[in-house]
Design a protein around this motif. Structure first.
Motif, PDB file in Angstrom:
ATOM      1  N   LEU A  20       0.823  -1.208   0.000  1.00 53.10           N
ATOM      2  CA  LEU A  20       0.000   0.000   0.000  1.00 53.10           C
ATOM      3  C   LEU A  20       0.858   1.260   0.000  1.00 53.10           C
ATOM      4  CD1 LEU A  20      -2.749  -1.115   2.531  1.00 53.10           C
ATOM      5  CD2 LEU A  20      -2.932  -0.954   0.046  1.00 53.10           C
ATOM      6  N   ILE A  21       2.125   1.108   0.296  1.00 57.75           N
ATOM      7  CA  ILE A  21       3.085   2.195   0.118  1.00 57.75           C
ATOM      8  C   ILE A  21       4.325   1.613  -0.573  1.00 57.75           C
ATOM      9  CG2 ILE A  21       2.302   3.618   2.058  1.00 57.75           C
ATOM     10  CD1 ILE A  21       4.502   2.465   3.763  1.00 57.75           C
ATOM     11  N   SER A  22       4.977   2.428  -1.374  1.00 55.13           N
ATOM     12  CA  SER A  22       6.090   1.959  -2.188  1.00 55.13           C
ATOM     13  C   SER A  22       7.427   2.100  -1.460  1.00 55.13           C
ATOM     14  CB  SER A  22       6.138   2.743  -3.493  1.00 55.13           C
ATOM     15  OG  SER A  22       6.506   4.098  -3.236  1.00 55.13           O
ATOM     16  N   GLN A  23       8.462   1.499  -2.028  1.00 54.23           N
ATOM     17  CA  GLN A  23       9.800   1.642  -1.478  1.00 54.23           C
ATOM     18  C   GLN A  23      10.255   3.104  -1.529  1.00 54.23           C
ATOM     19  OE1 GLN A  23      11.782  -0.645   0.126  1.00 54.23           O
ATOM     20  NE2 GLN A  23       9.861  -1.813   0.080  1.00 54.23           N
ATOM     21  N   ASP A  24       9.861   3.804  -2.579  1.00 55.08           N
ATOM     22  CA  ASP A  24      10.195   5.226  -2.673  1.00 55.08           C
ATOM     23  C   ASP A  24       9.509   6.016  -1.558  1.00 55.08           C
ATOM     24  OD1 ASP A  24      11.459   7.420  -4.228  1.00 55.08           O
ATOM     25  OD2 ASP A  24       9.384   8.078  -4.494  1.00 55.08           O
ATOM     26  N   ASP A  25       8.266   5.627  -1.240  1.00 51.62           N
ATOM     27  CA  ASP A  25       7.555   6.264  -0.125  1.00 51.62           C
ATOM     28  C   ASP A  25       8.325   6.074   1.185  1.00 51.62           C
ATOM     29  OD1 ASP A  25       5.450   7.023  -1.779  1.00 51.62           O
ATOM     30  OD2 ASP A  25       4.288   5.210  -1.353  1.00 51.62           O
ATOM     31  N   ILE A  26       8.826   4.866   1.384  1.00 55.37           N
ATOM     32  CA  ILE A  26       9.541   4.554   2.620  1.00 55.37           C
ATOM     33  C   ILE A  26      10.797   5.406   2.750  1.00 55.37           C
ATOM     34  CG2 ILE A  26      10.845   2.760   3.831  1.00 55.37           C
ATOM     35  CD1 ILE A  26       8.841   0.731   2.823  1.00 55.37           C
ATOM     36  N   ILE A  27      11.491   5.632   1.638  1.00 50.65           N
ATOM     37  CA  ILE A  27      12.683   6.483   1.667  1.00 50.65           C
ATOM     38  C   ILE A  27      12.318   7.886   2.135  1.00 50.65           C
ATOM     39  CG2 ILE A  27      14.441   7.590   0.229  1.00 50.65           C
ATOM     40  CD1 ILE A  27      14.444   5.045  -1.493  1.00 50.65           C
TER      41      ILE A  27
END
Length: 319
Positions: free
Chosen positions: A203-210
């Motif tokens: 529901l959230i991307s790896q880019d979001d996590i960064i």
């Protein structure tokens, strides 16, 4: 006798809440769309205020109906759950955030205002200005209400009114005379675990996590600066405590002259609240008792503050 007590209390509270210098009868005439004589009959007790009229005044002036009526019954207190329809999660979210803003906006400029908050989660008012952190909070709320969310926070469009209410709420909370925080030592850990869970659900991307990770480090830096300074701005004092025990919920107590409200966090971002003097006093006493099990880290307490902040940075790095 009961009728007279209720009328007297309603009249007293309305007088306290209407703009200074405004005539009570004139205000009621405009607010209730009544004639002057109809208003005077109500104020004299010859005609009772209708339930719709009391509800309208409650909404306009932030008056607790429980405070008006419930105080006359022993051992009975009404809590407002502030329920919203799940059919429109964004509308409900805005209404909840705007209600918080209205409360803080009402108390912020009074020299007697004190805000006491016990948190086992990150206080939203401290991170509402961060784009991805606030988007994650909104995304979680939408998902929990069973509605579709975008695959990435970067693709998520947030309405201007929601951005504005976040900004206004954050500003209003920082203008209160005295603010007391008692934090559970796991407030960052809980937030990180939620982020990891939503990432596992795609529901959230790896880019979001960064981006989230970067904002969390910035948030922690700002919290460190706040704890060292001990104030949001000049004469706006902040006292931050770290609790040595864990607690089951987040709850707050807000007071100023002639106003008090207790809030307990429910349903993720919502709260149930009461303006009952009895409940408010109990809530205040409970929060004060927790200070005995806590360490003050704002303006002092470096020995506890430094390792706490270091540990939170390490927890964030596990993302």
């Amino acid at each position: 006798m009961m009728k007279n007590h209720v009328l007297d209390e309603l009249t007293t509270i309305i007088k306290e809440r209407i703009p200074k210098g405004q005539n009570l009868a004139n205000y009621l005439t405009d607010a209730l769309c009544l004639g002057k004589e109809a208003v005077y009959r109500r104020l004299r007790g010859e005609v009772a205020f209708t339930i719709n009229e009391v509800a309208l005044l409650s909404n306009k002036l932030g008056i607790s109906i429980d405070q008006i009526i419930g105080n006359h019954f022993s051992n009975k207190v009404t809590f407002d759950l502030n329920l919203h329809s799940p059919s429109n999660a964004l509308e409900s979210y805005y209404d909840i955030a705007n209600r918080y803003f209205q409360i803080f906006n009402y108390v912020k400029n009074d020299e007697s205002t004190e805000v006491h908050t016990v948190s086992n989660v990150l206080p939203f008012t401290l991170y509402s200005s961060f784009e991805y952190l606030s988007k994650f909070r909104l995304c979680r709320w939408i998902y929990q209400n069973g509605q579709k969310v975008p695959k990435s926070l970067s693709e998520m469009h947030v309405e201007d009114r929601i951005v504005d209410v976040h900004k206004h709420l954050s500003e209003a909370t920082k203008q209160c005379k005295k603010t007391y925080f008692i934090w559970d030592t796991n407030i960052f850990l809980t937030f990180i675990e939620e982020i990891k869970y939503f990432a596992c659900l795609n529901l959230i991307s790896q880019d979001d996590i960064i981006h989230i990770k970067e904002e969390l480090h910035h948030l922690l830096d700002s919290m460190e600066a706040l704890s060292i300074k001990g104030q949001f701005s000049e004469n706006k004092e902040v006292y931050i405590y770290l609790s040595n025990i864990h607690f089951e919920a987040t709850y707050s107590y807000i007071e100023k002259k002639d106003f008090q409200i207790s809030m307990i966090r429910v349903y993720s971002i919502n709260s149930m609240d009461s303006q009952s003097p009895h409940i408010c006093q109990m809530q205040r006493n409970w929060i004060q008792s927790l200070k005995r099990h806590s360490v003050l880290i704002s303006g002092s307490g470096e020995a506890q503050r430094i390792p706490f902040l270091k540990k939170q940075h390490e927890i964030i790095d596990t993302l």
